[in-house]
Each structure stands twice: as structure tokens, then as C-alpha cells.
Design a protein around this motif. Structure first.
Motif, mmCIF file in Angstrom:
data_model
loop_
_atom_site.group_PDB
_atom_site.id
_atom_site.type_symbol
_atom_site.label_atom_id
_atom_site.label_comp_id
_atom_site.label_asym_id
_atom_site.label_seq_id
_atom_site.Cartn_x
_atom_site.Cartn_y
_atom_site.Cartn_z
ATOM 1 N N THR A 4 0.893 -1.000 0.269
ATOM 2 C CA THR A 4 -0.084 -0.108 -0.130
ATOM 3 C C THR A 4 0.750 1.353 0.082
ATOM 4 N N GLY A 5 0.130 2.281 -0.573
ATOM 5 C CA GLY A 5 0.875 3.385 -0.478
ATOM 6 C C GLY A 5 1.299 4.176 1.237
ATOM 7 N N GLU A 6 0.763 3.501 2.129
ATOM 8 C CA GLU A 6 1.086 3.918 3.633
ATOM 9 C C GLU A 6 2.265 3.099 3.714
ATOM 10 N N GLN A 7 2.265 1.726 3.437
ATOM 11 C CA GLN A 7 3.433 1.161 3.655
ATOM 12 C C GLN A 7 4.679 1.837 3.157
ATOM 13 N N ILE A 8 4.799 2.359 1.905
ATOM 14 C CA ILE A 8 5.698 2.841 1.197
ATOM 15 C C ILE A 8 6.139 4.185 2.130
ATOM 16 N N ARG A 9 5.095 4.903 2.485
ATOM 17 C CA ARG A 9 5.570 6.085 3.427
ATOM 18 C C ARG A 9 6.305 5.617 4.492
ATOM 19 N N GLU A 10 5.813 4.578 5.311
ATOM 20 C CA GLU A 10 6.566 4.102 6.473
ATOM 21 C C GLU A 10 8.005 4.048 6.353
ATOM 22 N N HIS A 11 8.113 3.155 5.103
ATOM 23 C CA HIS A 11 9.845 2.935 4.758
ATOM 24 C C HIS A 11 10.600 4.156 4.536
ATOM 25 N N LEU A 12 9.712 5.269 3.734
ATOM 26 C CA LEU A 12 10.387 6.329 3.705
ATOM 27 C C LEU A 12 10.643 7.320 4.996
#
Length: 82
Positions: A4-12
């Protein structure tokens, strides 16, 4: 399970930042070695990844095509591998 987009944001946003590789359904991969070189657009359905070699080069990725996010070991820098 889809990424999800939220998972990517968390990685960033993780501190300290840990570089990661994005793998797409079509076998392309993109490496994010610094959080300034990727961003999730506000609708969270697209990701923009910038090339570290050429700052004018970027790719917009449909988050629905991302099949995995994985950490990158200490390897030579590259922004995209085919």
C-alpha cells in the motif's frame, strides 16, 4: 498481500532510513537509497522515484503494480535495474 501507499510512506519515514528495493509485477525493480529520492503522491495510489544519477529522470509507479519492498544490502548505488 498487496503493498500500500501507506507502507511505502512508512519505509520512507523510518529513522534511521534504510534503503529498499521496489519490485514490480513486470519484473522491473527500483532502488530507493535516500528518502529524498521517492515520494508517495497524496492519493497514495502512485509513487514517484527519482534517479540518483540523473536528477531530471524520474518514474511514476502505480502502487497496485508493486509486489514487494525489500531492504537493500550495502551494494553499489543504482537507481534502476531491469
Amino acid at each position: 498481500m498487496p503493498v500500500t501507499g501507506e507502507q511505502i510512506r512508512e519505509h520512507l519515514r523510518v529513522m534511521p532510513f534504510r534503503p529498499f528495493r521496489i519490485s514490480l509485477a513486470d519484473q522491473r525493480t527500483f532502488e530507493v537509497r535516500h528518502p529524498d529520492f521517492a515520494m508517495v503522491v497524496p492519493n497514495r495510489r502512485h509513487l514517484i522515484v527519482f534517479s540518483m544519477e540523473n536528477l531530471e529522470s524520474w518514474c511514476m509507479i502505480d502502487v497496485g503494480l508493486i509486489v514487494s519492498l525489500e531492504p537493500i544490502d550495502d551494494q553499489p548505488m543504482s537507481s534502476q535495474a531491469a
